[in-house]
Design a protein around this motif. Structure first.
Motif, short mmCIF file in Angstrom:
data_model
loop_
_atom_site.label_atom_id
_atom_site.label_comp_id
_atom_site.label_asym_id
_atom_site.label_seq_id
_atom_site.Cartn_x
_atom_site.Cartn_y
_atom_site.Cartn_z
N LEU A 1 22.21 8.16 -0.33
CA LEU A 1 20.87 7.60 -0.50
C LEU A 1 20.07 8.38 -1.52
CD1 LEU A 1 19.90 6.68 3.17
CD2 LEU A 1 20.49 5.13 1.30
N GLN A 2 20.18 9.70 -1.48
CA GLN A 2 19.42 10.50 -2.44
C GLN A 2 19.87 10.18 -3.87
OE1 GLN A 2 17.77 14.17 0.25
NE2 GLN A 2 18.35 14.50 -1.84
N ALA B 1 14.23 -6.32 9.40
CA ALA B 1 13.07 -5.58 8.91
C ALA B 1 12.59 -6.17 7.58
CB ALA B 1 13.41 -4.11 8.72
N SER B 2 11.28 -6.13 7.38
CA SER B 2 10.72 -6.56 6.10
C SER B 2 10.98 -5.53 5.02
CB SER B 2 9.22 -6.79 6.24
OG SER B 2 8.96 -7.85 7.15
N ALA B 3 11.19 -4.29 5.43
CA ALA B 3 11.47 -3.22 4.48
C ALA B 3 12.05 -2.03 5.21
CB ALA B 3 10.20 -2.80 3.72
N VAL B 4 12.68 -1.16 4.45
CA VAL B 4 13.08 0.16 4.95
C VAL B 4 12.42 1.18 4.03
CG1 VAL B 4 14.98 1.79 5.30
CG2 VAL B 4 15.27 -0.63 5.92
N ALA B 5 11.70 2.13 4.62
CA ALA B 5 11.01 3.16 3.85
C ALA B 5 11.74 4.48 4.01
CB ALA B 5 9.56 3.30 4.32
N LEU B 6 12.13 5.08 2.89
CA LEU B 6 12.78 6.38 2.89
C LEU B 6 11.70 7.45 2.76
CD1 LEU B 6 15.75 5.63 0.46
CD2 LEU B 6 15.69 5.37 2.95
N PHE B 7 11.61 8.33 3.74
CA PHE B 7 10.59 9.38 3.77
C PHE B 7 11.23 10.68 3.31
CE2 PHE B 7 8.41 12.59 6.66
CZ PHE B 7 7.28 12.73 5.86
N HIS B 8 10.72 11.24 2.22
CA HIS B 8 11.30 12.47 1.67
C HIS B 8 10.19 13.47 1.39
CE1 HIS B 8 10.06 11.31 -2.50
NE2 HIS B 8 10.25 10.09 -2.02
N ARG C 1 0.81 -1.22 0.00
CA ARG C 1 0.00 0.00 0.00
C ARG C 1 0.84 1.27 0.00
NH1 ARG C 1 -3.27 -0.06 5.55
NH2 ARG C 1 -3.97 1.96 4.76
N PHE C 2 2.14 1.15 0.33
CA PHE C 2 3.00 2.33 0.40
C PHE C 2 3.88 2.51 -0.83
CE2 PHE C 2 2.37 0.77 4.80
CZ PHE C 2 1.63 1.84 5.27
N GLU C 3 3.86 1.55 -1.74
CA GLU C 3 4.78 1.60 -2.87
C GLU C 3 4.47 2.75 -3.83
OE1 GLU C 3 4.62 -2.32 -4.47
OE2 GLU C 3 6.08 -3.12 -3.03
N GLN C 4 3.23 3.21 -3.85
CA GLN C 4 2.86 4.29 -4.75
C GLN C 4 2.82 5.66 -4.06
OE1 GLN C 4 2.64 3.55 -7.98
NE2 GLN C 4 3.08 1.44 -7.34
N SER C 5 3.27 5.72 -2.83
CA SER C 5 3.24 6.98 -2.10
C SER C 5 4.20 7.98 -2.73
CB SER C 5 3.63 6.75 -0.64
OG SER C 5 3.79 7.97 0.04
N GLU C 6 3.79 9.25 -2.75
CA GLU C 6 4.63 10.28 -3.37
C GLU C 6 5.83 10.67 -2.53
OE1 GLU C 6 2.20 14.21 -1.70
OE2 GLU C 6 2.21 13.75 -3.84
N ASP C 7 5.81 10.34 -1.24
CA ASP C 7 6.93 10.73 -0.39
C ASP C 7 7.58 9.56 0.35
OD1 ASP C 7 4.86 10.32 1.40
OD2 ASP C 7 4.68 12.43 2.00
N LEU C 8 7.33 8.34 -0.11
CA LEU C 8 7.98 7.16 0.47
C LEU C 8 8.60 6.31 -0.65
CD1 LEU C 8 5.36 5.87 3.09
CD2 LEU C 8 7.60 6.88 3.60
N ILE C 9 9.81 5.88 -0.43
CA ILE C 9 10.44 4.88 -1.28
C ILE C 9 10.67 3.65 -0.41
CG2 ILE C 9 12.47 4.27 -2.65
CD1 ILE C 9 12.80 7.26 -3.24
N VAL C 10 10.06 2.54 -0.81
CA VAL C 10 10.09 1.34 0.02
C VAL C 10 11.09 0.33 -0.56
CG1 VAL C 10 8.74 -0.55 1.00
CG2 VAL C 10 7.69 1.70 0.67
N ARG D 1 14.03 16.47 -0.06
CA ARG D 1 14.94 16.30 1.08
C ARG D 1 14.59 15.00 1.79
NH1 ARG D 1 17.90 19.90 4.59
NH2 ARG D 1 18.28 18.92 6.62
N LEU D 2 15.59 14.15 2.02
CA LEU D 2 15.39 12.95 2.82
C LEU D 2 15.18 13.38 4.27
CD1 LEU D 2 15.36 9.83 2.97
CD2 LEU D 2 17.81 9.95 3.43
N ILE D 3 14.05 13.02 4.85
CA ILE D 3 13.72 13.41 6.22
C ILE D 3 14.18 12.35 7.21
CG2 ILE D 3 11.88 14.07 7.80
CD1 ILE D 3 12.38 16.03 5.45
N THR D 4 13.88 11.11 6.92
CA THR D 4 14.31 10.00 7.77
C THR D 4 14.09 8.71 7.00
OG1 THR D 4 14.21 9.09 10.03
CG2 THR D 4 12.10 9.51 8.93
N ALA D 5 14.51 7.61 7.58
CA ALA D 5 14.20 6.28 7.08
C ALA D 5 13.52 5.52 8.21
CB ALA D 5 15.46 5.56 6.62
#
Length: 322
Positions: free
Chosen positions: A283-284, A232-239, A128-137, A294-298
């Motif tokens: 990472l960017q 972890a099953s995944a790491v999500a990059l929040f930008h 459900r998060f793979e199409q998010s505009e501010d998350l890279i999973v 801007r990468l905010i956190t992971a």
């Protein structure tokens, strides 16, 4: 409408569950005679070494205000968020709110810093998060392992910064005897440390001790978290947009984390990947996060083991309402 004291206290109680940097809880609340709410800052909660520009501080404020707004919506209230140039924000509360589905998860959201359990449930939730505009999973185990390696490298660079390490340790509660164990900061239980591990951490991070261990090549292994990250099953990059106000970033940050909880996932932020210049730029570039973002956190994501959890360390209303 005029916000009454009882409802105000209930809203602040729920807003206080919002995430903040190092669990410093810097946001304070004041109910004016006209029913407006002034959002203020406790300056003693600043992190002058780790957050000299106050970005994380203002992300924390935005997160708290979003929590307040979500709590209000559950009570049929709408919150208009304004900025008067004096306070962090000024809130006007009125009737007509509709409950946001994320509001139900305000009291359920937790940071989980231990090893995750595997399983198809977590991977299914991630879709459900793979199409998010501010998350890279990133779900590929090799990608997660590489992020774990970068995380440990960046973390070691920051631990070598003596003033930063001292500031971090000042917010760590490694013994239940600490007067703020149940109030704020990062206690050993929240960091998934046993009593022995907490005692060891207190020794390893001492000035002089850490430097000695680092010279003989042991410090990195003692502060490493790669094994936990790899679980972890995944790491999500929040930008987010590079020019976005940190306060607004904080509001979105809180909503993203609540959406993880809604999906049945546990999360832990890996902020050093964004705070460390070398790691952030790497990472960017690797994940195609352009200069306008801007990468905010992971976040490391997965399913936490089922168990009873202690109450979150939180300040009481007498400290939060001024």
């Amino acid at each position: 409408m005029t916000l009454d004291s009882e409802t105000f206290r209930a809203l602040v109680t729920e807003a206080s569950l919002s995430p903040s940097v190092h669990n410093t809880q810097p946001t304070r609340w004041r109910l004016g005679p006209d029913g407006r709410v002034q959002v203020l800052e406790d300056e003693s909660r600043r992190l002058p070494v780790g957050d000299p520009e106050g970005r994380d501080l203002n992300v924390s404020h935005g997160s708290a205000v979003e929590g307040f707004c979500l709590a209000a919506g559950r009570r049929g209230l709408v919150v208009d968020v304004g900025h008067d140039g004096v306070h962090v924000a000024e809130l006007t509360v009125r009737l007509g709110g509709v409950s946001d589905p994320l509001a139900a998860f305000l009291t359920q959201r937790r940071t989980y810093r231990g090893k995750f359990e595997g399983g198809a449930v977590a991977h299914a939730a991630m879709a459900r998060f793979e199409q998010s505009e501010d998350l890279i999973v990133a779900q590929d185990p090799d990608h997660v392992a590489e992020l774990a390696r970068l995380y440990d490298e960046a973390g070691l660079r920051w631990f070598r910064n003596v003033p930063y390490r001292a500031e971090l340790v000042s917010w760590m509660r490694l013994s239940r005897r600490h007067p703020s164990w149940s109030l704020d900061g990062l206690n050993a239980e929240a960091m998934e440390m046993s009593g022995i591990e907490a005692t060891g951490a207190g020794l390893v991070l001492r000035p002089g001790v850490f430097e000695t261990l680092d010279r003989i090549g042991l410090a990195g292994a003692l502060v490493a978290e790669a094994a936990v990250v790899r679980s972890a099953s995944a790491v999500a990059l929040f930008h987010r947009p590079a020019n976005e106000a940190p306060f607004d970033t904080g509001r979105r940050f809180h909503r993203v984390w609540l959406s993880f909880t809604q999906a049945g996932l546990s999360a832990a932020p890996m902020a050093v990947l964004a705070d460390d210049t070398k790691a952030r730029e790497s990472l960017q570039a690797d994940f195609g996060i352009g200069g306008e973002r801007r990468l905010i956190t992971a976040f490391r994501l997965g399913v936490a083991p089922a168990r009873d959890l202690a109450a979150k360390p939180r300040l009481g209303l007498d400290a939060l309402i001024v």
